[in-house]
Write a protein that holds these residues in place. Sequence first.
Motif, PDB file in Angstrom:
ATOM      1  N   GLY A   1      25.548   2.973  30.076  1.00  0.00           N
ATOM      2  CA  GLY A   1      26.242   4.128  29.816  1.00  0.00           C
ATOM      3  C   GLY A   1      27.290   3.751  28.892  1.00  0.00           C
ATOM      4  N   ALA A   2      27.342   2.382  28.095  1.00  0.00           N
ATOM      5  CA  ALA A   2      28.349   2.151  27.154  1.00  0.00           C
ATOM      6  C   ALA A   2      27.909   2.802  25.856  1.00  0.00           C
ATOM      7  N   GLY A   3      26.836   2.817  25.655  1.00  0.00           N
ATOM      8  CA  GLY A   3      26.137   3.486  24.185  1.00  0.00           C
ATOM      9  C   GLY A   3      26.484   4.976  24.293  1.00  0.00           C
ATOM     10  N   ALA A   4      26.366   5.753  25.361  1.00  0.00           N
ATOM     11  CA  ALA A   4      26.731   7.167  25.482  1.00  0.00           C
ATOM     12  C   ALA A   4      28.394   7.285  25.115  1.00  0.00           C
ATOM     13  N   ASP A   5      28.986   6.248  25.700  1.00  0.00           N
ATOM     14  CA  ASP A   5      30.502   6.501  25.667  1.00  0.00           C
ATOM     15  C   ASP A   5      30.865   6.258  24.327  1.00  0.00           C
ATOM     16  N   GLU A   6      30.362   5.261  23.757  1.00  0.00           N
ATOM     17  CA  GLU A   6      30.591   5.137  22.240  1.00  0.00           C
ATOM     18  C   GLU A   6      30.014   6.288  21.400  1.00  0.00           C
ATOM     19  N   LEU A   7      28.881   6.853  21.426  1.00  0.00           N
ATOM     20  CA  LEU A   7      28.652   7.948  20.693  1.00  0.00           C
ATOM     21  C   LEU A   7      29.705   9.142  20.886  1.00  0.00           C
ATOM     22  N   THR A   8      29.979   9.415  22.218  1.00  0.00           N
ATOM     23  CA  THR A   8      30.962  10.312  22.405  1.00  0.00           C
ATOM     24  C   THR A   8      32.172  10.101  21.729  1.00  0.00           C
ATOM     25  N   LYS A   9      32.807   8.899  21.791  1.00  0.00           N
ATOM     26  CA  LYS A   9      34.077   8.430  20.949  1.00  0.00           C
ATOM     27  C   LYS A   9      33.992   8.729  19.460  1.00  0.00           C
ATOM     28  N   LEU A  10      32.672   8.252  19.130  1.00  0.00           N
ATOM     29  CA  LEU A  10      32.635   8.336  17.404  1.00  0.00           C
ATOM     30  C   LEU A  10      32.443   9.976  17.158  1.00  0.00           C
ATOM     31  N   ALA A  11      31.712  10.884  18.069  1.00  0.00           N
ATOM     32  CA  ALA A  11      31.791  12.118  17.892  1.00  0.00           C
ATOM     33  C   ALA A  11      32.958  12.788  17.547  1.00  0.00           C
ATOM     34  N   SER A  12      34.134  12.351  18.587  1.00  0.00           N
ATOM     35  CA  SER A  12      35.277  12.883  18.663  1.00  0.00           C
ATOM     36  C   SER A  12      36.378  12.474  17.458  1.00  0.00           C
ATOM     37  N   LEU A  13      36.045  11.239  17.098  1.00  0.00           N
ATOM     38  CA  LEU A  13      36.713  10.630  15.737  1.00  0.00           C
ATOM     39  C   LEU A  13      36.062  11.409  14.539  1.00  0.00           C
ATOM     40  N   ARG A  14      34.677  11.867  14.482  1.00  0.00           N
ATOM     41  CA  ARG A  14      34.301  12.796  13.526  1.00  0.00           C
ATOM     42  C   ARG A  14      34.822  14.157  13.358  1.00  0.00           C
ATOM     43  N   ASP A  15      35.006  14.732  14.711  1.00  0.00           N
ATOM     44  CA  ASP A  15      35.364  16.024  14.656  1.00  0.00           C
ATOM     45  C   ASP A  15      37.040  16.009  14.427  1.00  0.00           C
ATOM     46  N   HIS A  16      37.718  15.187  14.546  1.00  0.00           N
ATOM     47  CA  HIS A  16      39.151  15.237  14.222  1.00  0.00           C
ATOM     48  C   HIS A  16      39.316  14.777  12.763  1.00  0.00           C
ATOM     49  N   GLY A  17      38.380  14.348  12.118  1.00  0.00           N
ATOM     50  CA  GLY A  17      38.354  14.016  10.885  1.00  0.00           C
ATOM     51  C   GLY A  17      38.883  12.479  10.514  1.00  0.00           C
ATOM     52  N   ASP A  18      38.866  11.580  11.599  1.00  0.00           N
ATOM     53  CA  ASP A  18      39.163  10.185  11.468  1.00  0.00           C
ATOM     54  C   ASP A  18      38.017   9.413  10.712  1.00  0.00           C
ATOM     55  N   LEU A  19      36.711   9.870  10.878  1.00  0.00           N
ATOM     56  CA  LEU A  19      35.376   9.395  10.257  1.00  0.00           C
ATOM     57  C   LEU A  19      34.884  10.315   9.446  1.00  0.00           C
ATOM     58  N   THR A  20      34.464   9.921   8.205  1.00  0.00           N
ATOM     59  CA  THR A  20      33.691  10.821   7.325  1.00  0.00           C
ATOM     60  C   THR A  20      32.000  10.740   8.039  1.00  0.00           C
ATOM     61  N   GLU A  21      31.581  11.760   7.573  1.00  0.00           N
ATOM     62  CA  GLU A  21      29.803  11.767   7.836  1.00  0.00           C
ATOM     63  C   GLU A  21      29.287  10.637   7.862  1.00  0.00           C
TER      64      GLU A  21
END
Length: 145
Positions: free
Chosen positions: A112-132
């Motif tokens: 489940g670590a991969g899913a957790d990391e994808l969730t974190k990445l998606a939330s970072l992208r949604d908050h504008g911390d990561l570009t597309e």
Amino acid sequence: MNVLAQANEYPILSVFLTMLWFFLWVMWLMLLFWVFADIFRDDTLGGWAKAGWSVFVIILPFLGVFVYLVARGRGMGERQAALAQRKEEAFRAYVQQAAAEGRTGGGAAGPGAGADELTKLASLRDHGDLTEEEYQRAKAKVLAA
């Protein structure tokens, strides 16, 4: 009447003198340890020079420490400042590395670590911390692992 005779008549003076000698002894030990630390920290001294200074400080402690301070005292401060600067740079590099790993998910393993990391990445992208683009690269790394 000398000080020792007065110390017997006035117990508070005896306590004061005892504490004075104790603190002077503690200061002396600190100075002795600083000199030994500096002897072994100094990269410009060779092995024989380090051994010579150590023997001199052990055999004649008072004279050895005072001669060392006179001969090499200025360099002690410079070496101490250089050491503090190296430690500060190492700390900053560690913090930057940890922050970079934390931003991209940082290598957690397990089910489940991969899913957790994808969730974190998606939330970072949604908050504008990561570009597309950063999101897609990090997502590809997670999915490849």
